[in-house]
Design an enzyme around this catalytic site. Structure first.
Site, short mmCIF file in Angstrom:
data_model
loop_
_atom_site.label_atom_id
_atom_site.label_comp_id
_atom_site.label_asym_id
_atom_site.label_seq_id
_atom_site.Cartn_x
_atom_site.Cartn_y
_atom_site.Cartn_z
N LYS A 1 43.06 -53.06 29.56
CA LYS A 1 42.40 -51.81 30.16
C LYS A 1 42.06 -50.98 29.20
O LYS A 1 42.16 -51.04 28.10
CB LYS A 1 43.48 -51.10 31.31
N TYR B 1 36.26 -24.03 9.22
CA TYR B 1 35.95 -23.00 10.06
C TYR B 1 37.40 -22.38 10.37
O TYR B 1 38.41 -23.13 10.39
CB TYR B 1 35.65 -23.71 11.54
C1 LIG Z 1 49.02 -49.97 30.88
C2 LIG Z 1 49.98 -50.80 31.55
C3 LIG Z 1 50.95 -51.50 30.94
C4 LIG Z 1 50.85 -51.88 29.37
O1 LIG Z 1 51.57 -50.66 28.94
P1 LIG Z 1 52.14 -50.55 27.26
O2 LIG Z 1 52.75 -49.34 27.03
O3 LIG Z 1 50.59 -50.41 26.77
O4 LIG Z 1 52.29 -51.84 26.85
C5 LIG Z 1 51.76 -52.25 31.71
N1 LIG Z 1 51.84 -52.17 32.98
C6 LIG Z 1 51.09 -51.34 33.67
C7 LIG Z 1 51.11 -51.20 35.15
C8 LIG Z 1 50.13 -50.52 33.16
O5 LIG Z 1 49.42 -49.54 33.72
#
Ligand SMILES: *Cc1c(COP(=O)(O)O)cnc(C)c1O
Length: 374
Positions: free
Chosen positions: A35, A256
């Site tokens: 994702k 800054y």
């Molecule tokens: C993002 C996600 C994961 C992966 O999580 P990590 O901590 O990056 O391993 C697993 N299950 C769901 C439902 C997620 O949204």
């Protein structure tokens, strides 16, 4: 010449980290979570290295199309399921598996016309209180799904809130076990932190694990454990060069807001990287950075296109540094020295996930091909 900043994706490291997941959960199938454009790495750039996984999990239908376009014919799971009825048409067309976490998604399925029944992952809210059916409503949701001709196999999933911390997962594992008791179907519980920290528990290794951050070489439970502890390798390097230097006298300030004041004579370098590249502006003086592979610190505020680094440690060690010197914001330097992204994230009050996902569009990305087998 373009600005000297660039990111590098290390495919050998992606393969190595996937092997770590396999090693931790040898009897589970592995969803490679891609994702958010593979946590900022780019789906197309990580695909070859991660195609040894059993499936790809993501949220966005456009990303699912990209994975199919790359030639992946295996499972793809939509972790949040569909958002509107017509998404189901794409699920049918691309044979996507999808989470079902609310009644509205069951309604959409009931109204969907499809030749091929869908594989779904029914989601239990076992305590995270984000998505999913409450335990007392889980069985009726399952029964409703199970009665639909649009639905093929029903798997069970839940998500942990504290796999990386002291509260742990036992209370959620218990809620899950009770809710799914003697229902048929595969199970999926674990994220990266559960895979690394709780893999002894048979429930954690159940059927499918969902590995995200671990693949990208960041420790899910930093700072309790670092990437060295988990034997993970960085998959993204953000590097640039010095484009200027300044000699400071006591009382001189930097950047800054004059947030840094020199107490003695010192040399600083100006690196071509700023918050418009995705480097967090929250990183104050003292954030670790490598110059020519030597660990030093940032000084003063991060600006949009530049930040300042302390060259005193290099000058003291007799390491030459000047315009053109390599600056590693996170990841691996050419010398092999590594600055874990988690160290930088900690200085910004955040986690490695956010930094890699925030890599800016304007940063050119190169893919480093696999190192030849040793
Ligand atoms: C993002 C996600 C994961 C992966 O999580 P990590 O901590 O990056 O391993 C697993 N299950 C769901 C439902 C997620 O949204």
């Amino acid at each position: 010449m373009p600005r000297p900043i660039h990111a590098t994706i290390h495919t050998t490291a992606l393969r190595h980290n996937l092997a770590r997941v396999r090693h931790a959960t040898p009897d589970a199938r592995v969803w490679a979570v891609v994702k958010a454009n593979a946590y900022g790495h780019g789906i197309e750039r990580v695909f070859e290295a991660l195609r040894g996984a059993d499936g790809f999990a993501l949220l966005d239908l456009a990303e699912a199309e990209r994975v199919r376009h790359l030639g992946w014919r295996g499972p793809i799971l939509l972790l949040e399921g569909v958002f509107e009825p017509r998404d189901l048409e794409l699920c049918s067309r691309l044979s996507l598996w999808h989470a079902v976490h609310c009644d509205e998604q069951i309604d959409m399925l009931a109204a969907h016309k499809t030749q091929v029944p869908h594989r779904v992952f029914l989601k239990l809210n076992s305590g995270m209180n984000r998505l999913g059916f409450a335990p007392q409503r889980y069985r009726s949701a399952w029964a409703r799904l199970n009665a639909l001709p649009q639905v093929d196999e029903i798997s069970h999933m839940t998500h942990f809130s504290d796999a990386d911390g002291p509260r742990g997962i036992a209370h959620q594992v218990q809620a899950f076990a009770t809710a799914v008791q003697d229902l048929p179907g595969e199970r999926s519980l674990s994220n990266s932190a559960a895979v690394l920290r709780h893999a002894q528990a048979p429930e954690v290794r159940a059927d499918w694990v969902r590995a995200g951050i671990v693949l990208y070489g960041s420790a899910p439970d930093h700072p309790e454990h670092d990437v060295g502890h988990w034997h993970l390798q960085p998959t993204m390097t953000l590097a640039t060069r010095l484009i200027g230097t300044q000699q400071l006298q006591p009382g001189d300030t930097v950047g800054y807001g004059s947030r840094f004041t020199a107490e003695q004579p010192m040399r600083i370098g100006i690196a071509a990287c700023g918050y418009a590249d995705g480097y967090p502006r929250h990183c104050g003086t003292g954030t670790p950075v490598l110059v020519n592979g030597v660990r030093t610190r940032t000084v003063g505020r991060v600006s949009m296109d530049m930040l300042a680094v302390d060259l005193a440690p290099l000058d003291a060690a007799g390491v030459p540094a000047g315009v053109g010197s390599e600056v590693t914001l996170w990841g691996a330097s050419r010398s092999g020295a590594v600055l874990p992204i988690d160290d930088v994230a900690q200085a910004a009050g955040t986690i490695g996930y956010e930094l890699m996902c925030a890599l800016a569009q304007r940063v050119p990305v190169v893919v480093e091909p696999d190192a030849p087998a040793a």
